[in-house]
Structures are given as structure tokens and as C-alpha cells.
Design a protein around this motif. Sequence first.
Motif, PDB file in Angstrom:
ATOM      1  N   UNK A   5      30.974  96.357  29.472  1.00  0.00           N
ATOM      2  CA  UNK A   5      30.085  95.657  30.412  1.00  0.00           C
ATOM      3  C   UNK A   5      30.758  95.505  31.773  1.00  0.00           C
ATOM      4  N   UNK A   6      32.038  95.155  31.755  1.00  0.00           N
ATOM      5  CA  UNK A   6      32.784  94.985  33.003  1.00  0.00           C
ATOM      6  C   UNK A   6      32.849  96.290  33.779  1.00  0.00           C
ATOM      7  N   UNK A   7      33.121  97.398  33.069  1.00  0.00           N
ATOM      8  CA  UNK A   7      33.280  98.686  33.729  1.00  0.00           C
ATOM      9  C   UNK A   7      31.949  99.286  34.170  1.00  0.00           C
ATOM     10  N   UNK A   8      30.930  99.186  33.321  1.00  0.00           N
ATOM     11  CA  UNK A   8      29.668  99.867  33.593  1.00  0.00           C
ATOM     12  C   UNK A   8      28.722  99.046  34.472  1.00  0.00           C
ATOM     13  N   UNK A   9      28.700  97.736  34.277  1.00  0.00           N
ATOM     14  CA  UNK A   9      27.732  96.902  34.981  1.00  0.00           C
ATOM     15  C   UNK A   9      28.347  96.061  36.093  1.00  0.00           C
ATOM     16  N   UNK A  48      29.774  93.102  36.123  1.00  0.00           N
ATOM     17  CA  UNK A  48      29.594  91.653  36.141  1.00  0.00           C
ATOM     18  C   UNK A  48      30.775  91.002  35.426  1.00  0.00           C
ATOM     19  N   UNK A  49      31.044  89.717  35.682  1.00  0.00           N
ATOM     20  CA  UNK A  49      32.164  89.038  35.012  1.00  0.00           C
ATOM     21  C   UNK A  49      31.970  88.987  33.496  1.00  0.00           C
ATOM     22  N   UNK A  85      21.635  89.833  33.604  1.00  0.00           N
ATOM     23  CA  UNK A  85      22.697  88.853  33.371  1.00  0.00           C
ATOM     24  C   UNK A  85      23.716  88.868  34.507  1.00  0.00           C
ATOM     25  N   UNK A  86      24.253  87.703  34.777  1.00  0.00           N
ATOM     26  CA  UNK A  86      25.312  87.556  35.773  1.00  0.00           C
ATOM     27  C   UNK A  86      26.661  87.294  35.126  1.00  0.00           C
ATOM     28  N   UNK A  87      26.652  87.132  33.792  1.00  0.00           N
ATOM     29  CA  UNK A  87      27.872  86.885  33.032  1.00  0.00           C
ATOM     30  C   UNK A  87      27.653  87.342  31.598  1.00  0.00           C
ATOM     31  N   UNK A  88      28.692  87.988  31.020  1.00  0.00           N
ATOM     32  CA  UNK A  88      28.655  88.377  29.610  1.00  0.00           C
ATOM     33  C   UNK A  88      29.799  87.670  28.894  1.00  0.00           C
ATOM     34  N   UNK A  89      29.459  86.992  27.797  1.00  0.00           N
ATOM     35  CA  UNK A  89      30.442  86.245  27.019  1.00  0.00           C
ATOM     36  C   UNK A  89      30.426  86.765  25.585  1.00  0.00           C
TER      37      UNK A  89
END
Length: 310
Positions: free
Chosen positions: A103-107, A109-110, A78-82
Motif C-alpha cells: 500500500x505504501x509503495x503503490x498508493x 499513503x501512510x 483511504x488516507x491511512x492503512x492500518x
Amino acid sequence: MRIVHYLNQFFGGQGGEAAANLEPRMQDGAVGPGKLLEQVLGEEAQIVRTIIAGDNYAAENLEALTELVLKEVSAAQAELFVAGPCFEAGRYGVAAGGLCAAVQAELGIPVVTGMAVENPGVDLYRQELYIVDSGTGVSAMRVVLNRMAGIAVKLARNQDVGRPGDAGYIPRGRLHDEFVEKPAAVRLVDMIVAKTTGKAFVSEFTAPAFAPVSAPAAVADLSKARVAIVTDGGLVPKGNPDAIAPYAATNWGSYDISGLDDLKGEDYEVSHRGYDTRYVEQDPDRLVPVDALRDLEAVRKHDLAKNEIY
């Protein structure tokens, strides 16, 4: 743009409160609000995976859910998590905020989510995340998703998101330098004139709102009182162990001064904006007068001893 979307049981079409214990389910493609999100994002965006979990399950198993979400987001490339939007649903908001932060901290991505300002997830995560102000009405779903999409696209392109009021997200308590036409003094006078003449104006500082607290009864005998020293001047031990923010702080710390007759500059620092902190850093007693209070304490003990003798 490949997207993973997190929904609770209601928005995931699995039922209401009766399904709040639902264990996580994965589904390829968009579900519910995700279909509208794809529309507003455009043809280049695709929700490749939807993760659905019950609110109770998420609240009671957030660590396990976080581990699962990180695995699924990574596997989906994924390039974005919502997450959401969550509106006023508190358990949903707390879970969405926690998952976005992870997700922001570990991966790296936005991430973006949406909640009502009153949602407890806002207090927990607004400083870390872009949280769109969803308001309380689900009828605003399209408007909210449009704002979330706008922020998501800017984050994906490494563009400046802009001011909270312009982009529609909840203020994060951060200060940014910028060039303006009018200096601060002129802007302040303009606001005062507008306020006193009944005209509309927008403050540049949003003051926190607190419920009124009644004053306690007066202390009958101060000589027997246990005295607390409280300051909002930002004095903290070296290293700022509680990470108290210098502006719009939402937490506080309590520090042991038993056995101390004064405070030494080498042991403390100041986390505060708005005044010249150099003199406090030289001698913290100028802000938190432990030395003077110890002197008063000693005088009182001496007076009590004399009364006992005579």
C-alpha cells in the motif's frame, strides 16, 4: 481521516485456528480492535472499511490478497492503512507487513502496523515500515493502538515521527544527523563510567544478537582445503546487486571470483560506514586479499609439483 483496517480471522471475530483458511471478507466500519483505534484517533478519524482474512489464506495467497487490498484501499479513498496489531502471530505479521509495504509503495499513503519484536514480519519489513513494538501480551492493546495512532497522525501530517524509543516503534536501522550538546567522546566516556560503576545508561548503538556457534574442528591438511574468503567490510560488485545496507545489514551476498588473480577498483564499490573506504575503492585487494591468496595458492601448487618430481 479515512482509514482501511486489516485484521486476521481471530481479531476480526471470525474464529481461531479453525478459521485460518478464511477467504477475505470486507465489512464497512470498524471491527474489534478497530473500534478502539477510532477512539484513540479521535472524532476526525473513521475506519471506512475493514478487511478480514485467515492467516493460512494470507500466507498461501499473499499476492492475490495484496491485489484485493490495493483495490479496496483505493476504492475507499483511504488516507491511512492500518494492519494489526499482530503481537506474536507470525503468519499475521508477515501478511500485515507485506500489505503495508504494498500500500505504501503503490498508493503512497501512510501505513502503520504493530508486532512483537520476535515476529518474523519485523525482520522482513522493519526497514520499510513503522512497526510499533506491541510486546507479546494482547492485554496491552490500548497502549499499542495509542502508539500506532500517534505515529499515524504524524505520518498523515507529514511530521517527523521521532526516535524509536520516544515514539514506540521498532528501530529501522537508519542514521539521522542531529545537533547535540555533548560531543561523541564525552558521551562515550559518560557511558563507560556509568557501565563500570553499575549505573543505568543507554547505548547509542544496538548490537545485533546472534546465537552462539561452536567452532568446527581444525583442518587437518590445509593443502587440500577449499578456502572461502569472507569479509564484513562492505566490498560488493559495482551497483551493489544485493542492495546490502551500509549499516545494520540483514543480508549478505556471494560473488564469483574464479579466474580472478586480483580485484580491480573499477569493478567494485564499498557499502559500509565507519571507516575511510577510499583506499579499498582504489584497490579492493587491500580489504579482500585475492592477489595474496592466489600467490600462496601458486606457491603451494609449485611445492606439490616438486614433491611429485623428486
